[in-house]
Design a protein around this motif. Structure first.
Motif, short mmCIF file in Angstrom:
data_model
loop_
_atom_site.label_atom_id
_atom_site.label_comp_id
_atom_site.label_asym_id
_atom_site.label_seq_id
_atom_site.Cartn_x
_atom_site.Cartn_y
_atom_site.Cartn_z
N LEU A 213 41.85 17.85 23.65
CA LEU A 213 41.83 18.56 22.37
C LEU A 213 40.93 17.84 21.38
N HIS A 214 40.06 18.60 20.71
CA HIS A 214 39.26 18.09 19.59
C HIS A 214 39.51 19.00 18.39
N VAL A 215 39.51 18.44 17.20
CA VAL A 215 39.56 19.22 15.98
C VAL A 215 38.22 19.07 15.27
N MET A 216 37.70 20.19 14.81
CA MET A 216 36.43 20.21 14.08
C MET A 216 36.73 20.32 12.59
N PRO A 217 36.66 19.22 11.83
CA PRO A 217 37.00 19.27 10.41
C PRO A 217 36.01 20.12 9.62
N ASP A 218 36.51 20.76 8.58
CA ASP A 218 35.64 21.56 7.71
C ASP A 218 34.53 20.69 7.12
N ALA A 219 34.83 19.42 6.88
CA ALA A 219 33.86 18.52 6.27
C ALA A 219 32.66 18.25 7.15
N SER A 220 32.73 18.64 8.42
CA SER A 220 31.60 18.41 9.33
C SER A 220 30.39 19.26 8.99
N GLY A 221 30.60 20.33 8.23
CA GLY A 221 29.48 21.16 7.79
C GLY A 221 29.11 22.24 8.78
N PRO A 222 28.02 22.99 8.51
CA PRO A 222 27.60 24.11 9.38
C PRO A 222 27.10 23.62 10.73
N HIS A 223 27.20 24.51 11.71
CA HIS A 223 26.74 24.18 13.06
C HIS A 223 26.43 25.47 13.80
N GLY A 224 25.97 25.36 15.04
CA GLY A 224 25.48 26.52 15.79
C GLY A 224 26.53 27.50 16.25
N LEU A 225 27.82 27.15 16.18
CA LEU A 225 28.88 28.06 16.61
C LEU A 225 29.81 28.41 15.44
N VAL A 226 29.28 28.36 14.24
CA VAL A 226 30.11 28.48 13.04
C VAL A 226 30.87 29.80 12.98
N SER A 227 30.40 30.87 13.64
CA SER A 227 31.09 32.16 13.58
C SER A 227 31.40 32.72 14.96
N THR A 228 31.40 31.88 15.97
CA THR A 228 31.53 32.36 17.34
C THR A 228 32.59 31.61 18.13
N ASP A 229 33.57 32.34 18.64
CA ASP A 229 34.49 31.79 19.64
C ASP A 229 33.79 31.84 20.98
N VAL A 230 33.90 30.79 21.76
CA VAL A 230 33.24 30.80 23.07
C VAL A 230 34.09 30.07 24.10
N MET A 231 34.08 30.59 25.32
CA MET A 231 34.73 29.93 26.45
C MET A 231 33.70 29.84 27.57
N PHE A 232 33.52 28.63 28.09
CA PHE A 232 32.65 28.40 29.24
C PHE A 232 33.52 28.25 30.49
N LEU A 233 33.15 28.92 31.55
CA LEU A 233 33.86 28.82 32.81
C LEU A 233 32.90 28.28 33.87
N ARG A 234 33.24 27.14 34.45
CA ARG A 234 32.46 26.64 35.58
C ARG A 234 33.11 27.16 36.84
N LEU A 235 32.34 27.88 37.65
CA LEU A 235 32.87 28.59 38.80
C LEU A 235 32.70 27.76 40.08
N PRO A 236 33.44 28.10 41.12
CA PRO A 236 33.41 27.29 42.36
C PRO A 236 32.03 27.09 42.95
#
Length: 296
Positions: A213-236
């Protein structure tokens, strides 16, 4: 430009029409999938999946095909119509759920809500109700979402890393002084005990050896995923796919260059986030802010 055929008799469903058009243009050119892949620099299997309707690819692929076939804007427009078609959401999501069950590892970033596999029943019920589910349909959706938690249990559970924006944790909190006032006006009572259960569940899951688990604090500022939920799946087989979601739509992304761009953005977010130890402390501080009883 190749001669156009009348729309009459052609598929009116956006995704099928996009696939039909791709197949027609390639066969009129007399190209094989391998030749097309070589010409554009993508794997031939991508174009096979595009023509069979298994994937929509990305707008970059559609633009490259427009340039290749001399159809400026046509394929990109068809791609946009297919991507925006609301009837495609369930189809994309069903395929995503199949891939999720096969994944050998998963990486997630959440903007505003906990991922489904980390949700408690009470939290899931409220989130799904806000989305419009009710009655028996709401009950079925909650049961299905809670069932996804099984993916993270057991000796063979895949590694799972989640980065949660501070907004995810803050959204479950209310000013204790405002609780009584809010509860009087809500049709469905938002029980602070349910929010406490959600945060406690998060700390319990984060203690598992396969979960980070990581928490991204608001104080970290803008970033490339600021408005996007994303899930990456590594497949077999070694490839990685991504599923992005916002308030209006979800998209399964399988085209490698698009997935790689998202992964670079994710890596940058991870660099800005708190360490696992710091994140657990952050969540514990959030727990201290949740009232045990709305009357307090």
């Amino acid at each position: 430009m190749p001669p156009r055929t009348a729309v009459t008799g052609r598929s009116q469903e956006p995704r099928r029409r996009f696939a039909e058009e791709l197949r027609l243009l390639r066969t009129q050119r007399g190209e094989s999938l391998r030749q097309l892949g070589t010409a554009l620099g993508w794997d031939a299997s991508l174009f096979g999946k595009l023509e069979s309707g298994q994937t929509l690819g990305s707008p970059e692929v559609a633009e490259a095909l427009d340039q290749h076939y001399g159809t400026p804007g046509l394929l990109l427009t068809l791609w946009e119509l297919a991507a925006a078609d609301p009837t495609q959401f369930k189809e994309r999501y069903r395929r995503y759920m199949t891939l999720e069950a096969e994944a050998v590892s998963m990486w997630h970033y959440g903007v505003s809500v906990f991922p489904g596999m980390l949700q408690t029943e009470g939290y899931a019920r409220e989130v799904l109700a806000v989305g419009g589910a009710k009655g028996e349909d709401l009950t079925r959706q909650v049961e299905a979402r809670i069932g996804r938690r099984e993916l993270l249990k057991g000796d063979d559970a895949p590694p799972f890393r989640t980065i949660l924006s501070e907004a995810v944790l803050r959204s479950s909190l209310r000013d204790p002084k405002e609780w009584r006032k809010q509860l009087e006006h809500l049709t469905e009572v938002r029980d602070p005990k349910e929010w406490r259960k959600q945060l406690e569940h998060l700390t319990e899951v984060a203690a598992r050896p396969n979960v980070t688990l990581h928490v991204m604090p608001d104080a970290s500022g803008p970033h490339g995923l600021v408005s996007t939920d994303v899930m990456f799946l590594r497949l077999p087989e070694g490839r990685t796919v991504a599923y992005t979601e916002n308030a209006h739509r979800g998209e399964l992304i399988e085209e490698s260059s698009s997935v790689e761009r998202l992964q670079r953005a994710y890596d940058a977010v991870r660099d800005l986030a708190l360490s696992p130890a710091g994140s657990r402390k952050f969540v514990m501080r959030m727990l201290e802010e949740v009232p045990c009883d709305p009357s307090t």
